[in-house]
Design an enzyme around this catalytic site. Structure first.
Site, PDB file in Angstrom:
ATOM      1  N   GLY A  52       4.831  86.912  24.553  1.00 41.84           N
ATOM      2  CA  GLY A  52       3.877  85.624  24.544  1.00 41.84           C
ATOM      3  C   GLY A  52       2.967  85.760  25.437  1.00 41.84           C
ATOM      4  O   GLY A  52       2.445  86.754  25.992  1.00 41.84           O
ATOM      5  N   GLU A 116      10.163  85.894  31.780  1.00 43.22           N
ATOM      6  CA  GLU A 116      10.358  87.212  31.709  1.00 43.22           C
ATOM      7  C   GLU A 116      10.474  87.792  33.029  1.00 43.22           C
ATOM      8  O   GLU A 116      10.249  87.330  33.928  1.00 43.22           O
ATOM      9  CB  GLU A 116       9.259  87.622  30.768  1.00 43.22           C
ATOM     10  CG  GLU A 116       9.081  87.600  29.187  1.00 43.22           C
ATOM     11  CD  GLU A 116       7.931  88.138  28.441  1.00 43.22           C
ATOM     12  OE1 GLU A 116       6.987  88.740  29.447  1.00 43.22           O
ATOM     13  OE2 GLU A 116       8.199  88.167  27.260  1.00 43.22           O
ATOM     14  N   HIS A 230       6.323 101.096  28.867  1.00 48.14           N
ATOM     15  CA  HIS A 230       7.163 100.198  28.652  1.00 48.14           C
ATOM     16  C   HIS A 230       8.425 101.072  28.939  1.00 48.14           C
ATOM     17  O   HIS A 230       8.838 102.008  28.309  1.00 48.14           O
ATOM     18  CB  HIS A 230       6.964  99.476  27.526  1.00 48.14           C
ATOM     19  CG  HIS A 230       7.854  98.117  27.386  1.00 48.14           C
ATOM     20  ND1 HIS A 230       9.262  98.388  27.210  1.00 48.14           N
ATOM     21  CD2 HIS A 230       7.474  96.998  27.168  1.00 48.14           C
ATOM     22  CE1 HIS A 230       9.614  97.146  27.095  1.00 48.14           C
ATOM     23  NE2 HIS A 230       8.715  96.197  27.244  1.00 48.14           N
ATOM     24  N   ARG A 276       9.164  96.792  35.640  1.00 47.39           N
ATOM     25  CA  ARG A 276       9.318  97.470  34.645  1.00 47.39           C
ATOM     26  C   ARG A 276       8.943  99.194  34.906  1.00 47.39           C
ATOM     27  O   ARG A 276       9.747 100.014  34.464  1.00 47.39           O
ATOM     28  CB  ARG A 276       7.846  97.313  33.982  1.00 47.39           C
ATOM     29  CG  ARG A 276       8.230  96.975  32.472  1.00 47.39           C
ATOM     30  CD  ARG A 276       6.917  96.361  31.956  1.00 47.39           C
ATOM     31  NE  ARG A 276       6.751  95.396  30.957  1.00 47.39           N
ATOM     32  CZ  ARG A 276       6.361  94.875  30.176  1.00 47.39           C
ATOM     33  NH1 ARG A 276       4.830  95.224  30.288  1.00 47.39           N
ATOM     34  NH2 ARG A 276       6.517  93.936  29.028  1.00 47.39           N
ATOM     35  N   HIS A 337       2.184 102.050  27.393  1.00 43.72           N
ATOM     36  CA  HIS A 337       2.203 100.687  26.718  1.00 43.72           C
ATOM     37  C   HIS A 337       0.994  99.980  26.943  1.00 43.72           C
ATOM     38  O   HIS A 337       0.161  98.998  26.144  1.00 43.72           O
ATOM     39  CB  HIS A 337       3.498  99.874  27.165  1.00 43.72           C
ATOM     40  CG  HIS A 337       3.760  98.460  26.739  1.00 43.72           C
ATOM     41  ND1 HIS A 337       3.763  98.140  25.340  1.00 43.72           N
ATOM     42  CD2 HIS A 337       3.688  97.114  27.250  1.00 43.72           C
ATOM     43  CE1 HIS A 337       3.902  96.929  25.307  1.00 43.72           C
ATOM     44  NE2 HIS A 337       3.749  96.268  26.256  1.00 43.72           N
ATOM     45  N   GLU A 361      -8.117  94.340  27.373  1.00 43.86           N
ATOM     46  CA  GLU A 361      -7.465  95.507  27.798  1.00 43.86           C
ATOM     47  C   GLU A 361      -8.388  96.701  28.243  1.00 43.86           C
ATOM     48  O   GLU A 361      -8.199  97.411  29.010  1.00 43.86           O
ATOM     49  CB  GLU A 361      -6.403  96.050  26.993  1.00 43.86           C
ATOM     50  CG  GLU A 361      -5.180  97.106  27.637  1.00 43.86           C
ATOM     51  CD  GLU A 361      -3.996  97.423  26.819  1.00 43.86           C
ATOM     52  OE1 GLU A 361      -3.841  96.490  25.967  1.00 43.86           O
ATOM     53  OE2 GLU A 361      -3.716  98.420  27.086  1.00 43.86           O
ATOM     54  N   ARG A 372       0.818  95.385  35.703  1.00 40.21           N
ATOM     55  CA  ARG A 372       0.641  94.099  34.914  1.00 40.21           C
ATOM     56  C   ARG A 372       1.901  93.466  34.931  1.00 40.21           C
ATOM     57  O   ARG A 372       2.930  94.034  34.717  1.00 40.21           O
ATOM     58  CB  ARG A 372       0.169  94.465  33.545  1.00 40.21           C
ATOM     59  CG  ARG A 372      -0.160  93.205  32.760  1.00 40.21           C
ATOM     60  CD  ARG A 372      -0.429  93.651  31.201  1.00 40.21           C
ATOM     61  NE  ARG A 372       0.833  94.118  30.663  1.00 40.21           N
ATOM     62  CZ  ARG A 372       1.367  93.730  29.550  1.00 40.21           C
ATOM     63  NH1 ARG A 372       1.172  92.576  29.224  1.00 40.21           N
ATOM     64  NH2 ARG A 372       2.493  94.601  28.978  1.00 40.21           N
TER      65      ARG A 372
HETATM   66  C1  LIG Z   1       3.961  96.349  21.011  1.00 44.11           C
HETATM   67  C2  LIG Z   1       3.266  95.377  22.081  1.00 44.11           C
HETATM   68  C3  LIG Z   1       3.765  94.383  22.523  1.00 44.11           C
HETATM   69  C4  LIG Z   1       3.016  93.477  23.300  1.00 44.11           C
HETATM   70  N1  LIG Z   1       3.424  92.355  23.803  1.00 44.11           N
HETATM   71  C5  LIG Z   1       2.863  91.558  24.820  1.00 44.11           C
HETATM   72  C6  LIG Z   1       3.125  90.360  25.138  1.00 44.11           C
HETATM   73  O1  LIG Z   1       4.208  89.849  24.645  1.00 44.11           O
HETATM   74  N2  LIG Z   1       2.438  89.596  25.932  1.00 44.11           N
HETATM   75  C7  LIG Z   1       1.094  90.155  26.336  1.00 44.11           C
HETATM   76  O2  LIG Z   1       0.607  89.531  27.151  1.00 44.11           O
HETATM   77  N3  LIG Z   1       0.775  91.392  25.873  1.00 44.11           N
HETATM   78  C8  LIG Z   1       1.643  92.048  25.375  1.00 44.11           C
HETATM   79  N4  LIG Z   1       1.086  93.223  24.749  1.00 44.11           N
HETATM   80  C9  LIG Z   1      -0.319  93.789  25.358  1.00 44.11           C
HETATM   81  C10 LIG Z   1      -1.254  92.963  24.473  1.00 44.11           C
HETATM   82  O3  LIG Z   1      -0.797  92.881  23.349  1.00 44.11           O
HETATM   83  C11 LIG Z   1      -2.694  93.551  24.607  1.00 44.11           C
HETATM   84  O4  LIG Z   1      -2.984  93.915  25.904  1.00 44.11           O
HETATM   85  C12 LIG Z   1      -3.599  92.717  24.023  1.00 44.11           C
HETATM   86  O5  LIG Z   1      -3.436  92.252  22.805  1.00 44.11           O
HETATM   87  C13 LIG Z   1      -5.051  93.302  23.996  1.00 44.11           C
HETATM   88  O6  LIG Z   1      -5.989  92.638  23.569  1.00 44.11           O
HETATM   89  P1  LIG Z   1      -7.313  92.954  23.449  1.00 44.11           P
HETATM   90  O7  LIG Z   1      -8.098  91.871  22.497  1.00 44.11           O
HETATM   91  O8  LIG Z   1      -7.962  93.537  24.582  1.00 44.11           O
HETATM   92  O9  LIG Z   1      -7.191  94.366  22.410  1.00 44.11           O
HETATM   93  P2  LIG Z   1      -6.573  94.757  21.062  1.00 44.11           P
HETATM   94  O10 LIG Z   1      -5.733  93.481  20.517  1.00 44.11           O
HETATM   95  O11 LIG Z   1      -6.106  95.928  20.919  1.00 44.11           O
HETATM   96  O12 LIG Z   1      -7.919  94.638  20.074  1.00 44.11           O
HETATM   97  C14 LIG Z   1      -8.756  95.709  20.195  1.00 44.11           C
HETATM   98  C15 LIG Z   1      -9.464  96.001  18.761  1.00 44.11           C
HETATM   99  O13 LIG Z   1     -10.703  96.849  18.951  1.00 44.11           O
HETATM  100  C16 LIG Z   1     -10.510  97.933  17.899  1.00 44.11           C
HETATM  101  N5  LIG Z   1     -11.378  98.991  18.274  1.00 44.11           N
HETATM  102  C17 LIG Z   1     -10.993  99.946  19.239  1.00 44.11           C
HETATM  103  N6  LIG Z   1     -12.001 101.048  19.399  1.00 44.11           N
HETATM  104  C18 LIG Z   1     -12.973 100.558  18.478  1.00 44.11           C
HETATM  105  C19 LIG Z   1     -14.312 100.922  18.065  1.00 44.11           C
HETATM  106  N7  LIG Z   1     -14.773 102.146  18.640  1.00 44.11           N
HETATM  107  N8  LIG Z   1     -15.079 100.143  17.434  1.00 44.11           N
HETATM  108  C20 LIG Z   1     -14.489  98.780  17.085  1.00 44.11           C
HETATM  109  N9  LIG Z   1     -13.483  98.516  17.277  1.00 44.11           N
HETATM  110  C21 LIG Z   1     -12.421  99.145  17.916  1.00 44.11           C
HETATM  111  C22 LIG Z   1      -9.182  98.262  17.705  1.00 44.11           C
HETATM  112  O14 LIG Z   1      -8.782  98.818  16.453  1.00 44.11           O
HETATM  113  C23 LIG Z   1      -8.425  96.933  17.769  1.00 44.11           C
HETATM  114  O15 LIG Z   1      -8.274  96.319  16.687  1.00 44.11           O
HETATM  115  C24 LIG Z   1       1.924  94.199  23.857  1.00 44.11           C
HETATM  116  C25 LIG Z   1       1.136  95.436  23.332  1.00 44.11           C
HETATM  117  C26 LIG Z   1       2.009  95.950  22.513  1.00 44.11           C
HETATM  118  C27 LIG Z   1       1.528  97.195  21.812  1.00 44.11           C
END
Ligand SMILES: Cc1cc2nc3c(=O)[nH]c(=O)nc-3n(C[C@H](O)[C@H](O)[C@H](O)COP(=O)(O)OP(=O)(O)OC[C@H]3O[C@@H](n4cnc5c(N)ncnc54)[C@H](O)[C@@H]3O)c2cc1C
Length: 535
Positions: A52, A116, A230, A276, A337, A361, A372
């Protein structure tokens, strides 16, 4: 220049996870916005988030407490201004996400909040029990589209263009064709880089593209060495590996080595509930000692029924792979992770390149420091996505930037999966949970060689991997998620600094800024007094 299709909008967002989509949602009413996403939205890390998002919403909580927990987890490297921004703005953003329809778990009309590891109070809002990310991604893209934002899947940013030091455009591969995208401002929201490691929880698209794209045009990147592993990914031969949330250890799950012995009490007074990085290292050590590629996570004392109800998605993920979680111990091992480092930004997501912003991220606001705090990253995507939606106003009345006088040849959109395997192997073997000088030197040399042969997107993957390995070599101490076998202690006098890199330059050491407001202990005391007086 060979002719390419040219497309325009006001604000171009590269990456459609929580950060990019939330930014798009708030930018849309005032500008034409396009989100380009490499894979499908269901492939973003956001979709896979389980636990979450953290926000001080409970009556017993306060931003000061969230601040203190975040800074403690960050091991001396958090930028306190950034943390303060996160914790004070998080409640409003999480509530706003709820109000647009994300089905958070509720009880009697109130959000259910859970606790958590390393949080001092209940502050994690979640949805579908343990599938918060899926709930977000089932709701947010639709809401964004309803605001008139154009969303494109399978559209990959290949190269950024700059003119006179400012962002000027991007080459994008869409439906097999390279296009030139122009806009008044560009927001990088491309997520993490776990896929650069052999064992990861991250989906296929998480190859650190955004960091390399920005670095190549002169953006500063920072804290690259800090990759969170992780501790408990299900040890099955899949990429990515299914995550077994630490909430199970919160519910009493124990870790046992190959001999069936519980080992965590030997490593930390909090045993399975240690931070962690400590749990990940302990598991790594036990695996080394016993020669097994996993340890056991045992929650059999709670029973299968309990696990199925409390953790339905994790239970079914295990079941689909032949494990009866709750009835038998399951094999787990650490996996890459989350990346704390990334494109250096200010508190409004600005990089050092005018017109170029970064969020989520792929960015480094300094909020996470060296480690983190669980569930702070979805929140970070919301808070800084919202902020950038306002920051881009500074360009909305400007004309489109001119293209460079001498346009580069459009890049190849070729993805060299064979090379990705080699990068993953190098990073997994030499830049993993435990690092040492010879290993890191070998890794940078190997990556340099791979870089010479790389084409297309693989050049970006090598760049990000090289930056991680090189920064890890530079930091001759252990801190947070970065552990050096040859320098096992932290060295505050020398190393309480961010390592910042810019193309063509030596690393720059930057002290993490402290908060400009009242020191936190004074605020906490005041908060305690307020609570005690019933205010
Ligand atoms: C299994 C798992 C469980 C997690 N659980 C939690 C949790 O419970 N709570 C929490 O806070 N965080 C959690 N995290 C971390 C969290 O999910 C991520 O840090 C967060 O979602 C990142 O969001 P974002 O929008 O930065 O990137 P993302 O959600 O990764 O979205 C980035 C998007 O950009 C796209 N992309 C990449 N390169 C390019 C490109 N060259 N051109 C165009 N598009 C591109 C990718 O394909 C992706 O769709 C978890 C992560 C994982 C893997």
């Amino acid at each position: 220049m060979q002719s390419v299709i040219e497309r325009c909008c006001d604000v171009l967002i590269l990456g459609g996870g929580i950060a990019g989509l939330w930014c798009a949602y708030h930018t849309a009413p005032k500008a034409s916005v396009v989100v380009l996403n490499k894979g499908s939205f269901a492939e973003a890390s956001t979709f896979w988030a389980q636990g979450g998002m953290a926000a001080a919403l409970a009556p017993s909580d306060a931003p000061e407490k969230h601040f203190a927990d975040t800074v403690a987890a960050g091991a001396g490297l958090c930028d306190e201004d950034a943390v303060w921004t996160l914790v004070t703005e998080a409640p409003k953003q999480v509530m706003a996400l709820w109000h647009i329809g994300v089905p958070f778990d509720t009880d009697d009309g109130q959000l259910v909040l859970t606790i958590e590891g390393a949080h001092s109070v209940e502050r994690i809002a979640h949805a579908y029990g343990d599938a918060t990310g899926r709930a977000v991604m089932e709701t947010l893209p639709r809401a964004v589209e309803q605001r008139g934002v154009r969303l494109y899947e399978r559209a990959t940013a290949l190269q950024l263009l700059v003119r006179d030091g400012a962002w000027a455009g991007a080459f994008v591969l869409r439906d097999g064709t390279v296009e030139l995208w122009r806009a008044k401002a560009c927001v990088l929201a491309t997520g993490g880089c776990g896929q650069l490691f052999a064992v990861t929880t991250n989906p296929q698209g998480a190859t650190g593209d955004g960091v390399a794209l920005a670095f190549e045009v002169g953006a500063r990147v920072a804290d690259m060495e800090f990759v969170q592993f992780h501790p408990t990914a299900l040890a099955v031969g899949e990429v990515p590996r299914p995550l077994i949330s630490e909430a199970l250890r919160g519910e009493g799950a124990l870790l046992r080595n190959a001999k069936g012995e519980r080992f965590m009490p030997r490593y930390h007074p909090r045993a399975e509930l240690a931070p962690r990085d400590i749990v990940a290292r302990a598991i790594f050590m036990e695996m080394q000692e016993t020669g097994m590629p996993y340890v056991w996570l045992d929650i059999t004392h709670k029973g299968e029924e309990f696990v199925r109800e409390r953790f339905p998605n994790i239970y079914h993920a295990c079941l689909a792979r032949g494990f009866r979680l709750g009835r038998e111990p399951v094999p787990v091992a650490p996996a890459a992770h989350y990346h704390m480092g990334g494109i250096r930004t200010d508190l409004w997501g600005r990089t050092n390149i005018p017109r170029l912003y970064a969020i989520g991220e792929c960015a480094c606001t300094g909020v996470h420091g060296a480690n983190r705090l669980a569930s702070n990253s979805l929140t970070e995507g919301l808070v800084f996505g919202y902020r950038v939606a306002h920051a881009v106003d500074e360009w909305l009345h400007a004309p489109l930037p001119a293209l460079p006088d001498s346009m580069p040849v459009p890049p190849s959109g070729y993805s060299d999966w064979q090379m990705l395997r080699q990068i993953q192997q190098t990073m997994g073997e030499l830049v993993g949970v435990v690092r040492w000088a010879d290993g890191l030197t070998a890794a940078t040399a190997r990556l340099t060689e791979l870089g010479k042969a790389a084409r297309g997107l693989a050049t970006r993957w090598v760049t990000t991997a090289w930056l991680i390995a090189r920064a890890a070599l530079e930091r001759t101490e252990s801190r947070g998620a970065h552990f050096r076998q040859d320098y096992p202690a932290s060295d505050d006098a020398r190393w309480r600094v961010h390592l910042t890199w810019q193309i063509g330059g030596a690393p720059v050491w930057q002290h993490p800024p402290q908060r400009h407001q009242e020191p936190v202990h004074r605020l906490s005391n005041r908060q305690d007094r307020r609570n005690a007086s019933g205010e």
